[in-house]
Design a protein around this motif. Structure first.
Motif, PDB file in Angstrom:
ATOM      1  N   PRO A 131       0.371  -1.817   0.402  1.00 13.55           N
ATOM      2  CA  PRO A 131       0.393   0.325   0.328  1.00 13.55           C
ATOM      3  C   PRO A 131       0.747   1.427  -0.180  1.00 13.55           C
ATOM      4  O   PRO A 131       2.069   1.099   0.364  1.00 13.55           O
ATOM      5  N   ALA A 132       0.695   2.228  -0.955  1.00 16.49           N
ATOM      6  CA  ALA A 132       1.537   3.493  -1.316  1.00 16.49           C
ATOM      7  C   ALA A 132       1.136   4.469  -0.609  1.00 16.49           C
ATOM      8  O   ALA A 132       1.958   5.073  -0.133  1.00 16.49           O
ATOM      9  N   PHE A 133       0.397   4.604   0.604  1.00 15.73           N
ATOM     10  CA  PHE A 133      -0.657   5.462   1.968  1.00 15.73           C
ATOM     11  C   PHE A 133      -0.650   4.337   3.025  1.00 15.73           C
ATOM     12  O   PHE A 133      -1.080   3.496   3.050  1.00 15.73           O
ATOM     13  N   ALA A 134      -0.846   5.577   4.132  1.00 11.20           N
ATOM     14  CA  ALA A 134      -1.475   4.652   5.402  1.00 11.20           C
ATOM     15  C   ALA A 134      -2.634   5.537   5.444  1.00 11.20           C
ATOM     16  O   ALA A 134      -2.683   6.642   5.737  1.00 11.20           O
ATOM     17  N   ASP A 135      -4.004   5.314   5.285  1.00  8.87           N
ATOM     18  CA  ASP A 135      -5.040   5.671   6.057  1.00  8.87           C
ATOM     19  C   ASP A 135      -4.801   6.143   7.867  1.00  8.87           C
ATOM     20  O   ASP A 135      -4.414   5.962   8.111  1.00  8.87           O
ATOM     21  N   GLU A 136      -6.087   6.947   7.433  1.00 12.72           N
ATOM     22  CA  GLU A 136      -6.526   7.102   9.271  1.00 12.72           C
ATOM     23  C   GLU A 136      -6.666   6.136  10.322  1.00 12.72           C
ATOM     24  O   GLU A 136      -5.467   6.147  11.579  1.00 12.72           O
ATOM     25  N   LEU A 137      -6.969   5.304   9.520  1.00 12.42           N
ATOM     26  CA  LEU A 137      -6.705   3.324  10.299  1.00 12.42           C
ATOM     27  C   LEU A 137      -5.620   3.281  10.864  1.00 12.42           C
ATOM     28  O   LEU A 137      -5.466   2.997  12.168  1.00 12.42           O
ATOM     29  N   ASP A 138      -4.842   3.496   9.371  1.00  8.16           N
ATOM     30  CA  ASP A 138      -2.754   2.843   9.445  1.00  8.16           C
ATOM     31  C   ASP A 138      -2.459   3.831  11.154  1.00  8.16           C
ATOM     32  O   ASP A 138      -1.680   3.144  10.984  1.00  8.16           O
ATOM     33  N   GLN A 139      -2.271   4.802  10.546  1.00  9.18           N
ATOM     34  CA  GLN A 139      -1.834   5.925  11.738  1.00  9.18           C
ATOM     35  C   GLN A 139      -2.316   5.879  13.010  1.00  9.18           C
ATOM     36  O   GLN A 139      -1.637   5.596  13.881  1.00  9.18           O
ATOM     37  N   ARG A 140      -3.616   5.382  13.295  1.00  8.57           N
ATOM     38  CA  ARG A 140      -4.350   5.117  14.228  1.00  8.57           C
ATOM     39  C   ARG A 140      -3.291   4.526  15.498  1.00  8.57           C
ATOM     40  O   ARG A 140      -3.483   4.111  16.470  1.00  8.57           O
ATOM     41  N   ILE A 141      -3.707   3.072  14.387  1.00  5.34           N
ATOM     42  CA  ILE A 141      -3.199   1.464  15.381  1.00  5.34           C
ATOM     43  C   ILE A 141      -1.616   2.155  15.467  1.00  5.34           C
ATOM     44  O   ILE A 141      -0.668   0.664  16.047  1.00  5.34           O
ATOM     45  N   ASP A 142      -1.005   2.060  14.242  1.00  7.23           N
ATOM     46  CA  ASP A 142       0.399   2.683  14.514  1.00  7.23           C
ATOM     47  C   ASP A 142       1.160   3.488  15.698  1.00  7.23           C
ATOM     48  O   ASP A 142       1.689   3.105  16.658  1.00  7.23           O
TER      49      ASP A 142
END
Length: 148
Positions: free
Chosen positions: A79-90
């Motif tokens: 995946p070329a980008f991280a959405d809000e869910l990915d950022q929150r999980i990180d």
């Protein structure tokens, strides 16, 4: 299983294997009973420094290999980008990892207050760093599977 879940599992397994292999390699070289505190400090300082460098390099190499194998087997790109869910999980995983490391650091300093040896302090510090890394990977895996 999503790309992020697979990456978390690979990160978890590689963290465990890297740490175990490095400790099995380096721990037998611990200075003997008559070693001066300078030798002991040199040993533990080099242990932590080299473990950090080896771990970073190994994680980079494993990540590259994982992306190549993932692309070959699925035909999909990372995946070329991280959405809000990915950022929150990180962020959640980082918070959990950081909390474990800080608790371990405080335990390590507490071991010095209780007049334990330098070996105990460094072992607590190293093990807390390892558990912190594992906690971060497990947190990511948990939140990708269960949600936030």
């Amino acid at each position: 299983m999503t790309y992020q879940e697979k990456k978390s599992i690979i990160s978890l397994i590689s963290s465990i294997l890297i740490f175990a292999a490095y400790c099995l390699y380096r721990y037998p070289h611990y200075p003997g009973g008559g070693a001066s505190s300078r030798e002991v400090l040199h040993y533990w300082g080099s242990f932590i420094l080299i473990l950090t460098l080896v771990s970073i390099a190994a994680h980079i190499i494993i990540s590259i290999i994982f992306n190549i194998v993932f692309r070959m087997t699925t035909g999909e790109k990372e995946p070329a980008f991280a959405d809000e869910l990915d950022q929150r999980i990180d962020l959640l995983a980082f918070r959990n990892s950081f909390a474990v490391f800080v608790a371990g650091f405080l335990l390590a300093m507490g071991s010095l207050v209780l007049d334990h040896t330098l070996k105990v302090m460094f072992l607590v510090l190293i093990i807390s760093g390892f558990i912190s890394d594992v906690t971060g990977s497990l947190s990511k895996l948990y939140h990708y599977r269960r949600g936030v």
